[in-house]
Design a protein around this motif. Structure first.
Motif, mmCIF file in Angstrom:
data_model
loop_
_atom_site.group_PDB
_atom_site.id
_atom_site.type_symbol
_atom_site.label_atom_id
_atom_site.label_comp_id
_atom_site.label_asym_id
_atom_site.label_seq_id
_atom_site.Cartn_x
_atom_site.Cartn_y
_atom_site.Cartn_z
ATOM 1 N N VAL A 189 0.842 -1.196 0.000
ATOM 2 C CA VAL A 189 0.000 0.000 0.000
ATOM 3 C C VAL A 189 0.871 1.237 0.000
ATOM 4 O O VAL A 189 1.908 1.295 0.665
ATOM 5 C CB VAL A 189 -0.960 0.005 1.214
ATOM 6 C CG1 VAL A 189 -0.197 -0.060 2.542
ATOM 7 C CG2 VAL A 189 -1.878 1.231 1.187
ATOM 8 N N ALA A 190 0.451 2.244 -0.761
ATOM 9 C CA ALA A 190 1.125 3.544 -0.775
ATOM 10 C C ALA A 190 0.082 4.638 -0.629
ATOM 11 O O ALA A 190 -1.054 4.502 -1.105
ATOM 12 C CB ALA A 190 1.918 3.739 -2.070
ATOM 13 N N THR A 191 0.469 5.714 0.029
ATOM 14 C CA THR A 191 -0.414 6.872 0.173
ATOM 15 C C THR A 191 0.340 8.125 -0.241
ATOM 16 O O THR A 191 1.564 8.207 -0.104
ATOM 17 C CB THR A 191 -0.905 7.048 1.617
ATOM 18 O OG1 THR A 191 0.184 7.476 2.456
ATOM 19 C CG2 THR A 191 -1.501 5.767 2.167
ATOM 20 N N THR A 192 -0.396 9.106 -0.742
ATOM 21 C CA THR A 192 0.171 10.422 -1.022
ATOM 22 C C THR A 192 -0.740 11.482 -0.415
ATOM 23 O O THR A 192 -1.969 11.373 -0.479
ATOM 24 C CB THR A 192 0.329 10.671 -2.535
ATOM 25 O OG1 THR A 192 -0.942 10.587 -3.178
ATOM 26 C CG2 THR A 192 1.281 9.670 -3.166
ATOM 27 N N SER A 193 -0.129 12.500 0.207
ATOM 28 C CA SER A 193 -0.886 13.575 0.871
ATOM 29 C C SER A 193 -1.966 12.994 1.776
ATOM 30 O O SER A 193 -3.105 13.436 1.776
ATOM 31 C CB SER A 193 -1.503 14.528 -0.154
ATOM 32 O OG SER A 193 -0.507 15.284 -0.794
ATOM 33 N N MET A 194 -1.610 11.996 2.551
ATOM 34 C CA MET A 194 -2.571 11.211 3.317
ATOM 35 C C MET A 194 -3.315 12.022 4.383
ATOM 36 O O MET A 194 -2.741 12.860 5.045
ATOM 37 C CB MET A 194 -1.849 10.046 3.990
ATOM 38 C CG MET A 194 -2.786 9.000 4.582
ATOM 39 S SD MET A 194 -3.414 9.453 6.210
ATOM 40 C CE MET A 194 -2.538 8.357 7.214
ATOM 41 N N TYR A 195 -4.601 11.771 4.462
ATOM 42 C CA TYR A 195 -5.487 12.287 5.506
ATOM 43 C C TYR A 195 -6.093 11.116 6.263
ATOM 44 O O TYR A 195 -6.505 10.136 5.639
ATOM 45 C CB TYR A 195 -6.651 13.055 4.884
ATOM 46 C CG TYR A 195 -6.652 14.552 5.020
ATOM 47 C CD1 TYR A 195 -7.363 15.184 6.030
ATOM 48 C CD2 TYR A 195 -5.975 15.340 4.101
ATOM 49 C CE1 TYR A 195 -7.406 16.565 6.123
ATOM 50 C CE2 TYR A 195 -6.011 16.723 4.185
ATOM 51 C CZ TYR A 195 -6.721 17.327 5.196
ATOM 52 O OH TYR A 195 -6.768 18.693 5.282
ATOM 53 N N ASP A 196 -6.186 11.211 7.559
ATOM 54 C CA ASP A 196 -7.029 10.329 8.370
ATOM 55 C C ASP A 196 -8.340 11.064 8.559
ATOM 56 O O ASP A 196 -8.467 11.949 9.405
ATOM 57 C CB ASP A 196 -6.350 10.039 9.710
ATOM 58 C CG ASP A 196 -7.204 9.168 10.626
ATOM 59 O OD1 ASP A 196 -8.403 8.968 10.334
ATOM 60 O OD2 ASP A 196 -6.675 8.710 11.655
ATOM 61 N N MET A 197 -9.337 10.712 7.751
ATOM 62 C CA MET A 197 -10.595 11.459 7.763
ATOM 63 C C MET A 197 -11.340 11.339 9.084
ATOM 64 O O MET A 197 -12.000 12.286 9.513
ATOM 65 C CB MET A 197 -11.497 10.970 6.614
ATOM 66 C CG MET A 197 -10.999 11.349 5.228
ATOM 67 S SD MET A 197 -10.760 13.130 5.015
ATOM 68 C CE MET A 197 -12.400 13.731 5.389
ATOM 69 N N THR A 198 -11.256 10.197 9.739
ATOM 70 C CA THR A 198 -11.959 10.074 11.017
ATOM 71 C C THR A 198 -11.304 10.949 12.075
ATOM 72 O O THR A 198 -11.985 11.515 12.935
ATOM 73 C CB THR A 198 -11.994 8.612 11.487
ATOM 74 O OG1 THR A 198 -10.665 8.095 11.541
ATOM 75 C CG2 THR A 198 -12.814 7.755 10.547
ATOM 76 N N ARG A 199 -10.012 11.095 12.009
ATOM 77 C CA ARG A 199 -9.313 11.949 12.980
ATOM 78 C C ARG A 199 -9.648 13.418 12.766
ATOM 79 O O ARG A 199 -9.945 14.146 13.724
ATOM 80 C CB ARG A 199 -7.801 11.726 12.852
ATOM 81 C CG ARG A 199 -6.966 12.569 13.802
ATOM 82 C CD ARG A 199 -5.480 12.253 13.643
ATOM 83 N NE ARG A 199 -4.644 13.108 14.461
ATOM 84 C CZ ARG A 199 -3.316 13.060 14.486
ATOM 85 N NH1 ARG A 199 -2.668 12.190 13.717
ATOM 86 N NH2 ARG A 199 -2.628 13.893 15.253
#
Length: 350
Positions: free
Chosen positions: A180-190
């Motif tokens: 898995v890779a993420t870019t400009s990641m947000y934790d939406m629940t947080r």
């Protein structure tokens, strides 16, 4: 509706450049057959083919995606990727751009519209749930794994922005996902439950939940959900990250008529599902599968990736892109480290 508390305001600020609810809410079944004039925010590579596909998630919602396939693919099954995001975007924007680039590099790639948005089904329009968003990624893996030209043992996912958090959550629970890779990641629940940089107090949260509860009664009385107020123009005094979002979603650079963030709107009550459902509780269960987190040095969202990196188990890698802001990793191909993404997935999808 009463003015929302600081928590709801923070949520709505991220949820995008909202506008009136009556825009582009057609049932996606009427939009499956697109033409060559379909609006994409990037040019299709001459090394790649693109075809429209549909598939169902576990809740029976039909999702619509674009499948990008390398033209020079041989007869052997290829590794595959599923991509979605940013939160409130559609496949004709960032996720399609990423898919186009990664297909050039030898992967079969599915960029898809999440449930309730874009060309995917689901009513009411423009509502979100962390559970269903996580399921959407797994249903994309379902689809990829039954294609004859794909090796189902070599499937990875990429989550952009708010879909970065969902991609990590999906990987934790779905062992079929090998990297898995993420870019400009947000934790939406947080960010929904605690606001930016976790500044929300218990009193703020209680007030927001009271207001959202009152809105539910109004929606029940009206028989339809209300949508957020118009916010499609800058009036001055906005935070820098809001200006950056506007520069992407509301200009020719990234505007798409079906994108929630391009002058459309989320339902007012969308934050409810995110307020007490932390999606990264089992983050450590991604291990021993590898994780790559990519963030801009000057991105307002950088702390999300840094905190995930601190809390995740090995193998993990954090890559900070010098001078980049959050939205630079949406579409700036000279800044997005596609060579790194290629190396990462080719190393771990084998």
């Amino acid at each position: 509706m009463k003015r929302l508390s600081i928590l709801a305001v923070a949520s709505l600020m991220f949820l995008g450049q909202s506008c009136n609810p009556n825009t582009n809410n057609e049932n996606s079944a009427n939009m499956i057959d697109t033409t060559k004039t379909e609006h994409y925010t990037f040019e299709l590579s001459d090394k790649v083919t693109r075809q429209k596909v549909t598939f169902k998630n576990r809740y029976g919602i039909t999702l619509t995606g674009d499948l990008y396939i390398p033209k020079n693919a041989g007869n052997e099954p290829l590794p595959a990727l599923a991509i979605s995001g940013p939160f409130g975007a559609v496949k004709e924007q960032s996720s399609g751009l990423y898919a186009n680039q990664m297909a050039e590099r030898g992967f079969v790639v599915l960029a898809f519209d999440p449930s309730y948005t874009g060309e995917s089904d689901g009513e009411p329009r423009n509502v979100a749930s962390p559970d269903i968003s996580t399921e959407d990624f797994s249903s994309a893996v379902d689809f990829l794994g039954i294609q004859k030209n794909i090796d189902r043992n070599k499937i990875g996912i990429i989550g952009i922005c708010g879909w970065g958090g969902f991609s990590l959550n999906a990987t934790a629970i779905d062992k079929r996902i090998k990297a898995v890779a993420t870019t400009s990641m947000y934790d939406m629940t947080r960010v929904m439950s605690k606001g930016y940089n976790d500044v929300v107090t218990l009193e703020d949260r209680a007030k927001t939940l009271e207001q959202l509860g009152e809105q539910r009664w109004k929606d029940a009385e009206n028989g339809n959900p209300a949508y957020q107020p118009a916010y499609n123009e800058l009036s001055g005094g906005e935070a820098q990250f809001q200006i950056e979002y506007h520069d992407y979603y509301m200009t020719p650079r990234g505007y798409h008529e079906r994108s929630v963030n391009s002058g459309n709107a989320w339902t007012i009550t969308t934050p409810i599902s995110f307020m007490n459902m932390p999606i990264l509780t089992y983050l450590k269960e991604i291990s021993p599968r590898p994780m790559l987190l990519i963030a801009g040095e000057n991105a307002h969202s950088r702390y999300f990736s840094e905190d995930i990196y601190k809390n995740a188990s090995e193998p993990k890698e954090l890559m900070i892109i010098p001078n980049a802001v959050h939205v630079d990793l949406y579409d700036k191909v000279d800044i997005i480290p596609f060579d790194k993404l290629e190396t990462f997935f080719k190393e771990h999808l084998k």
